[in-house]
Design a protein around this motif. Sequence first.
Motif, mmCIF file in Angstrom:
data_model
loop_
_atom_site.group_PDB
_atom_site.id
_atom_site.type_symbol
_atom_site.label_atom_id
_atom_site.label_comp_id
_atom_site.label_asym_id
_atom_site.label_seq_id
_atom_site.Cartn_x
_atom_site.Cartn_y
_atom_site.Cartn_z
ATOM 1 N N UNK A 166 -25.051 24.872 -15.828
ATOM 2 C CA UNK A 166 -23.750 25.354 -16.284
ATOM 3 C C UNK A 166 -23.400 24.671 -17.600
ATOM 4 N N UNK A 167 -22.660 25.373 -18.408
ATOM 5 C CA UNK A 167 -22.099 24.764 -19.601
ATOM 6 C C UNK A 167 -20.957 23.839 -19.203
ATOM 7 N N UNK A 168 -20.901 22.660 -19.805
ATOM 8 C CA UNK A 168 -19.824 21.721 -19.491
ATOM 9 C C UNK A 168 -18.460 22.341 -19.753
ATOM 10 N N UNK A 169 -18.392 23.186 -20.778
ATOM 11 C CA UNK A 169 -17.100 23.790 -21.130
ATOM 12 C C UNK A 169 -16.573 24.713 -20.040
ATOM 13 N N UNK A 170 -17.468 25.243 -19.164
ATOM 14 C CA UNK A 170 -16.999 26.088 -18.067
ATOM 15 C C UNK A 170 -16.063 25.339 -17.127
ATOM 16 N N UNK A 171 -16.264 24.034 -17.017
ATOM 17 C CA UNK A 171 -15.477 23.242 -16.079
ATOM 18 C C UNK A 171 -14.084 22.926 -16.614
ATOM 19 N N UNK A 172 -13.769 23.506 -17.777
ATOM 20 C CA UNK A 172 -12.402 23.423 -18.286
ATOM 21 C C UNK A 172 -11.416 24.022 -17.276
ATOM 22 N N UNK A 173 -11.909 24.895 -16.413
ATOM 23 C CA UNK A 173 -11.049 25.504 -15.390
ATOM 24 C C UNK A 173 -10.377 24.461 -14.505
ATOM 25 N N UNK A 174 -10.978 23.278 -14.388
ATOM 26 C CA UNK A 174 -10.406 22.232 -13.544
ATOM 27 C C UNK A 174 -9.410 21.335 -14.267
ATOM 28 N N UNK A 175 -9.283 21.479 -15.586
ATOM 29 C CA UNK A 175 -8.341 20.630 -16.321
ATOM 30 C C UNK A 175 -6.902 20.972 -15.948
ATOM 31 N N UNK A 176 -6.014 19.974 -15.919
ATOM 32 C CA UNK A 176 -4.624 20.232 -15.521
ATOM 33 C C UNK A 176 -3.831 20.904 -16.635
ATOM 34 N N UNK A 177 -2.739 21.589 -16.273
ATOM 35 C CA UNK A 177 -1.829 22.102 -17.303
ATOM 36 C C UNK A 177 -1.146 20.941 -18.029
ATOM 37 N N UNK A 178 -0.531 21.239 -19.162
ATOM 38 C CA UNK A 178 0.026 20.183 -20.013
ATOM 39 C C UNK A 178 1.124 19.379 -19.334
ATOM 40 N N UNK A 179 1.800 19.967 -18.352
ATOM 41 C CA UNK A 179 2.890 19.246 -17.679
ATOM 42 C C UNK A 179 2.434 18.566 -16.389
ATOM 43 N N UNK A 180 1.100 18.501 -16.174
ATOM 44 C CA UNK A 180 0.571 17.883 -14.952
ATOM 45 C C UNK A 180 -0.567 16.937 -15.316
ATOM 46 N N UNK A 181 -0.282 15.887 -16.065
ATOM 47 C CA UNK A 181 -1.350 15.009 -16.556
ATOM 48 C C UNK A 181 -1.232 13.589 -16.003
ATOM 49 N N UNK A 182 -0.323 13.343 -15.074
ATOM 50 C CA UNK A 182 -0.162 12.012 -14.486
ATOM 51 C C UNK A 182 -0.965 11.910 -13.202
ATOM 52 N N UNK A 183 -1.413 10.703 -12.891
ATOM 53 C CA UNK A 183 -2.133 10.478 -11.643
ATOM 54 C C UNK A 183 -1.235 10.861 -10.468
ATOM 55 N N UNK A 184 -1.770 11.646 -9.540
ATOM 56 C CA UNK A 184 -1.004 12.110 -8.385
ATOM 57 C C UNK A 184 -0.442 13.506 -8.547
ATOM 58 N N UNK A 185 -0.439 14.031 -9.778
ATOM 59 C CA UNK A 185 0.052 15.403 -9.985
ATOM 60 C C UNK A 185 -0.910 16.407 -9.346
ATOM 61 N N UNK A 186 -0.343 17.431 -8.725
ATOM 62 C CA UNK A 186 -1.138 18.520 -8.155
ATOM 63 C C UNK A 186 -0.740 19.834 -8.824
ATOM 64 N N UNK A 187 -1.667 20.793 -8.842
ATOM 65 C CA UNK A 187 -1.393 22.112 -9.409
ATOM 66 C C UNK A 187 -2.356 23.113 -8.792
ATOM 67 N N UNK A 188 -1.985 24.391 -8.908
ATOM 68 C CA UNK A 188 -2.812 25.467 -8.392
ATOM 69 C C UNK A 188 -3.816 25.885 -9.460
ATOM 70 N N UNK A 189 -5.100 25.697 -9.188
ATOM 71 C CA UNK A 189 -6.145 26.210 -10.065
ATOM 72 C C UNK A 189 -6.232 27.725 -9.910
ATOM 73 N N UNK A 190 -6.247 28.176 -8.651
ATOM 74 C CA UNK A 190 -6.171 29.599 -8.323
ATOM 75 C C UNK A 190 -4.988 29.766 -7.373
ATOM 76 N N UNK A 191 -3.885 30.350 -7.819
ATOM 77 C CA UNK A 191 -2.687 30.441 -6.978
ATOM 78 C C UNK A 191 -2.913 31.316 -5.745
ATOM 79 N N UNK A 192 -2.252 30.959 -4.666
ATOM 80 C CA UNK A 192 -2.262 31.790 -3.460
ATOM 81 C C UNK A 192 -1.335 32.974 -3.668
#
Length: 427
Positions: A166-192
Motif C-alpha cells: 500500500x502507499x503510505x499516503x493511503x493511510x491518511x484516512x486514519x488521520x484525525x480532523x483538525x479539531x481532534x488532535x489531542x490525546x484521547x480525542x475520538x472521531x468517526x472515520x466512517x460514520x454510522x
Amino acid sequence: MAADVDKKEDDSKHSQQNGHQSPSYGSWICRGIWTLLIVGAVPLLAFWIKYYQDAQLLKRHEESVRTLGAEGLFLFSSLDTDHDLYLSPEEFKPIAEKLTGITPPVDFEEEVTHDPNGETLTLEAKMQPLRLDSMTKSKDGFLGVSHSSLSGLRSWKSPAVPSSSFSASQFRAFLPPKNKVAVGDTWWVIPSELNIFTGYLPNNRYHPPSPKGKEVLIHSLLSMFHPRPFIKSRFAPQGAVACIRASNDFYFDIVFRIHAEFQLNDVPDFPFWFTPGKFTGNIVLSKDASHVRHFHLYVPNDRSLNVDMEWLYGASESSNMEVDIGYLPQLELQSTGPSTPSIIMDEEGNIIDSRDGGGEPIQFVFEDIHWTSEMSRQEATRRLEVTFYPFQKVSYLPFSEAFDRAAAENKLVHSILLWGALDDQSC
C-alpha cells in the motif's frame, strides 16, 4: 347628486336589513367552498395514487413470483438494488461476471492522490479458519442447515490476498480532523448511518456497494481476508471510530475499531453473513501521512465466542433465517516493517539509490519514537467502546466483585447473563 347618493345608501341598508348580501360577499363564499373542496381533494387524490401504485406493484410482484418462482424472485431482488423491478446493466454486472468468469478492474473513488515516489507499506494477512465445532447449534440437516448453507464458510480457510503493498499516503484516512488532535480525542472515520429509527439493512445481498472516500482503504484492507467485505454492517452500530493514544511533534499513535462483515456465499446459494465481533488495532504514522511506522488490524480472540453468523435457507428473510455464533482463532493484518521509499534522492534531486524487483532492498535505520503525550492502550480502547456503545459509560464488574461494590455503595445489583457479548457484534 347628494340626494342620489343618499338614496343608494338607503337602498343598500334596506337590502342588508332584508337579509340580502352584496354580490362580492357571495363570490367570497363560492371561492371559500372551492378552496375547501380542493384542499380536501388533495389527500384523497394522493391516497388513490398511492393505492394504484401499490396495486400495480403487487400485480407485478405476483407476476414475478409466477414467472421466476420464490427463489428466483429472491435472487432477482438481491440484484435489484433500487427496487424498481428492473435490472439495469450495472445491477446485472455481478451475474455477467459470474457467468463469464471475467471481472473488470474496479475503479474505486479515491480521495487521496498517490505519490508515485512516495513510501510503500507491505502488509501480511494471517488467518486460522472458524472452528466449526464451536458453532453450538448448527449441524447438517438441523435448524435450517444444509451443505450449501455453510459452503462458503467451510471453503474459507486462508486469506484471499496473503501479502499486499500500500502507499503510505493511503493511510491518511486514519488521520484525525483538525479539531481532534489531542490525546484521547475520538472521531468517526466512517460514520454510522443506522439507529433504532432507521432499522437495519437487508439480508438478501451478495455484493457490497463500491466504497467511497475513506471507505476505500478499509475495503482494500478487509479484501485481503475475503473478496466480499461489507464496510457498512447491516446492524447498528456500523462504521469505524479512531482515538489518538499518543502524540509528539511528528507522529500519532492511533487506535481504531471497525464494525464490518463478510458475505461468504455467492449465487446460487443463499446469503451467509459472517460478522466478527469487531476489528481493532492501531497505526503509528507521521502527521502528514508520508510515513507509516507500524500497522496492525485484527479480530480479538480473547473471548470464547467472537463471530456472529446468520444465513438464509429459503427465499423469505423473516421465516427462513438461522443464526449461530462461533470462535475464530485468528484474522489479522500486520505490517512487515515501516514504510519505505522506492528511491532516495540527494539535495539536488538526483537518484542515489533505488529499489527494484531484482536488486537488494534499500537499508534504512529508523529513529526511536518518544511520545510527549500519551495514554494507556486500555483507556484508548475504552473510549472507542463508549463511542460505539454509550451504555459503556456505566462501570460493569465481574460477578464476584459486584456484590462487594453494591454493599459498599448501598446499591442494588443488576445482573446480565448473555450468550455472547453485549458490547460487540458477536451477539
